[in-house]
Each structure stands twice: as C-alpha cells, then as structure tokens.
Design a protein around this motif. Structure first.
Motif, PDB file in Angstrom:
ATOM      1  N   ILE A  44       0.838  -1.196   0.000  1.00  0.00           N
ATOM      2  CA  ILE A  44       0.000   0.000   0.000  1.00  0.00           C
ATOM      3  C   ILE A  44       0.876   1.250   0.000  1.00  0.00           C
ATOM      4  CG2 ILE A  44      -0.229   0.114   2.517  1.00  0.00           C
ATOM      5  CD1 ILE A  44      -3.181   1.026   1.971  1.00  0.00           C
ATOM      6  N   HIS A  46       0.370   5.247   0.755  1.00  0.00           N
ATOM      7  CA  HIS A  46      -0.454   6.365   1.215  1.00  0.00           C
ATOM      8  C   HIS A  46       0.164   7.667   0.715  1.00  0.00           C
ATOM      9  CE1 HIS A  46      -2.699   3.743   3.915  1.00  0.00           C
ATOM     10  NE2 HIS A  46      -1.556   3.285   4.406  1.00  0.00           N
ATOM     11  N   LYS A  57      -6.726  10.640  -9.579  1.00  0.00           N
ATOM     12  CA  LYS A  57      -6.223   9.502  -8.807  1.00  0.00           C
ATOM     13  C   LYS A  57      -5.731   8.370  -9.705  1.00  0.00           C
ATOM     14  CE  LYS A  57     -10.805   7.404  -8.116  1.00  0.00           C
ATOM     15  NZ  LYS A  57     -11.771   6.941  -7.093  1.00  0.00           N
ATOM     16  N   PHE A  73      -1.341  -0.795  -3.940  1.00  0.00           N
ATOM     17  CA  PHE A  73      -2.561   0.026  -3.949  1.00  0.00           C
ATOM     18  C   PHE A  73      -2.213   1.468  -3.611  1.00  0.00           C
ATOM     19  CE2 PHE A  73      -6.092   1.936  -1.513  1.00  0.00           C
ATOM     20  CZ  PHE A  73      -7.039   1.993  -2.541  1.00  0.00           C
ATOM     21  N   ASP A  75      -3.355   4.829  -2.256  1.00  0.00           N
ATOM     22  CA  ASP A  75      -4.356   5.506  -1.428  1.00  0.00           C
ATOM     23  C   ASP A  75      -4.057   7.002  -1.477  1.00  0.00           C
ATOM     24  OD1 ASP A  75      -6.204   6.236   0.545  1.00  0.00           O
ATOM     25  OD2 ASP A  75      -4.759   5.863   2.156  1.00  0.00           O
ATOM     26  N   TYR A  76      -4.760   7.711  -2.370  1.00  0.00           N
ATOM     27  CA  TYR A  76      -4.413   9.097  -2.670  1.00  0.00           C
ATOM     28  C   TYR A  76      -5.443  10.064  -2.103  1.00  0.00           C
ATOM     29  CZ  TYR A  76      -3.299  13.267  -5.477  1.00  0.00           C
ATOM     30  OH  TYR A  76      -2.975  14.540  -5.890  1.00  0.00           O
TER      31      TYR A  76
END
Length: 265
Positions: A44, A46, A57, A73, A75-76
């Motif tokens: 992930i 962030h 995004k 992943f 996460d924006y």
C-alpha cells in the motif's frame, strides 16, 4: 563517513513517487503550488498532496505502479493549498517557507561512494545501501550474487548479515527520510522532495549546494516565508537557477533518484 542508498531503497521509492507527482503538476500548470508526502510499504502507498492543481487519482495510481513495478494500492488524498498561502504567492514569486540551509562541497570520498553505488545499481537494480569511511567500505545489496560483489570489491564488507530481499515488501519508505544520502555533509531544516520550486526546501537547498560546489566553501543561508530576496539575490532568480538544475536532470522524479550528491557531482 558517508552512506548512499540507491533509487530502489523504499525511502527513495517514496521520494521518486512524490517527485513524479510534482512533475505531473508542472505538466498541468506552469507554476503549481504543491507539497506531497508519501508512505509506502507492504502493498500500500499512502499519499497526501496539498496542491493548487487537481491530479486525477488514476494518474497517481499509474505513477505508483510504474515506479514500484507491482500491484501496490495507491491511497491518494488531495486537498487544496491553504487560502492564505495561495494569496501570498499570487502576485510575486516569494519564498514559500521558512528554512535554514548549509551547502557543502562534495568530497572525493563521497564522489567515490556515489560511483560505487551507481556501478552496483547498474548490475543489480534492487534495493541497496553503501557506507564508506576511512577504514571501511560496506556494501549491502539485495538480490545480488555475493561472490560476484566480493570479486569486484575484495576490500569491502559484503552483506554482513547474509543475502536479503529488500524493497517495500520488507521495509516501509517515506519521503525525505534519506537526506543524508541525498546531501552528504550539507544540512537543511526541511526536505528536498515532493515540493514545487517556490518552496525554499527545494530551491534554496539546490542554490546553496550549487554555490558550495562553485566556490569550494560552505554556504550558509536562512530565509523566512514571504522573502523576496535570499543571499541578496531575488528569490525569483533562485527559483530559476533551481528550475534549470531540475530540468537538466530530467525532472523532479529523476532528481529524487539520487538527490544532490550523485555520480559525477
């Protein structure tokens, strides 16, 4: 004594992602105001961006995937720049933050370690970190043929704890956590990466470092938010000098790979 990490160290991956997002902001706007923080690890990433331009995004996700080379992943979170800061910068390029800065000439030892790091990274493009002082050369390189490294650097200590994997699946990375690698003996109260050129943490750091290389002497500067001059030079000119340096390297992402102290510096 000097430690250098390569572009695949988790902290440098975070710096590179932040730099790529700033590059995108400049692609969308000639004079964006943006500050990006990245924390990445274990699948992930962030990201928080305070920005005057909207970056979709999906574009951020593409940047993360391109740099990490996996299914991390993204996460924006994006928020607008503070209205008062934006107003202060509206009519003139002014210093975007407070700061203290010390540019130092790069030593032969530091240049030598950068050259070693660059060579090893060219053979093993994976997470690596390297230390040199008067007595020791320590090479910690993940996903490498240790015997090959021992043959290439017989005087070095190679992977003292044994073979390792490295990367953000092993450790977390955060923006501006490897400033010692980026700046060597130079000192800053802020961070180099993930910010536009109006930020003194970017432009004044670059200016002080370049001046130290030019003069061969330490350069100490300070500034306050809103200043129109630093070191007697219009802040707009300092921004121009820093912008040319970044442009010559190929952008903020390329700058983030090795920082100010790089092979050939």
């Amino acid at each position: 004594m000097f430690e250098k990490v390569n572009p695949m160290h988790p902290d440098k991956i975070a710096d590179r992602i932040a730099g790529a997002i700033v590059d995108e902001a400049y692609r969308l706007d000639a004079n964006p105001k943006i500050a990006v923080e990245v924390l990445i690890g274990h699948g992930i990433c962030h990201i928080i961006a305070e920005t005057s331009v909207n970056i979709h995004k999906d574009v951020v996700a593409e940047i993360v995937h391109r740099i990490t080379g996996d299914d991390t992943f993204a996460d924006y979170m994006e928020v607008p720049q503070d209205v008062h800061l934006a107003k202060n910068q509206a009519e003139q390029i002014r210093c975007g933050d407070n700061g203290i800065f010390k540019g130092m000439p790069v030593t032969d030892e530091q240049k030598a370690l950068c050259k070693t790091a660059d060579f090893i990274y060219g053979v093993y493009p994976y997470d690596g970190k390297y230390i040199m002082d008067e007595a020791r050369l320590i090479i910690c390189q993940s996903n490498a043929d240790t015997n090959h490294l021992k043959e290439s650097f017989p005087e070095a200590e190679i992977n003292p704890l044994g073979d390792w994997t490295g990367g953000p699946e092993v450790d977390t990375g955060a923006t501006n956590r490897k400033l010692g690698s980026d700046m060597a003996d130079s000192v800053t109260g802020g961070g180099l990466h993930g910010k536009d050129l109006s930020k003194a943490d970017v432009s004044v750091n670059i200016y002080a470092w370049l001046k130290a290389q030019e003069t061969g002497k330490p350069v100490e500067l300070c500034c306050a938010i809103g200043d129109t001059k630093v070191d007697g030079i219009p802040y707009e000119e300092i921004v121009r000098i820093a912008g040319k340096y970044i442009s010559d390297l190929g952008g903020f992402e390329k700058f983030a790979e090795w920082g100010l102290v790089r092979h050939g510096a």
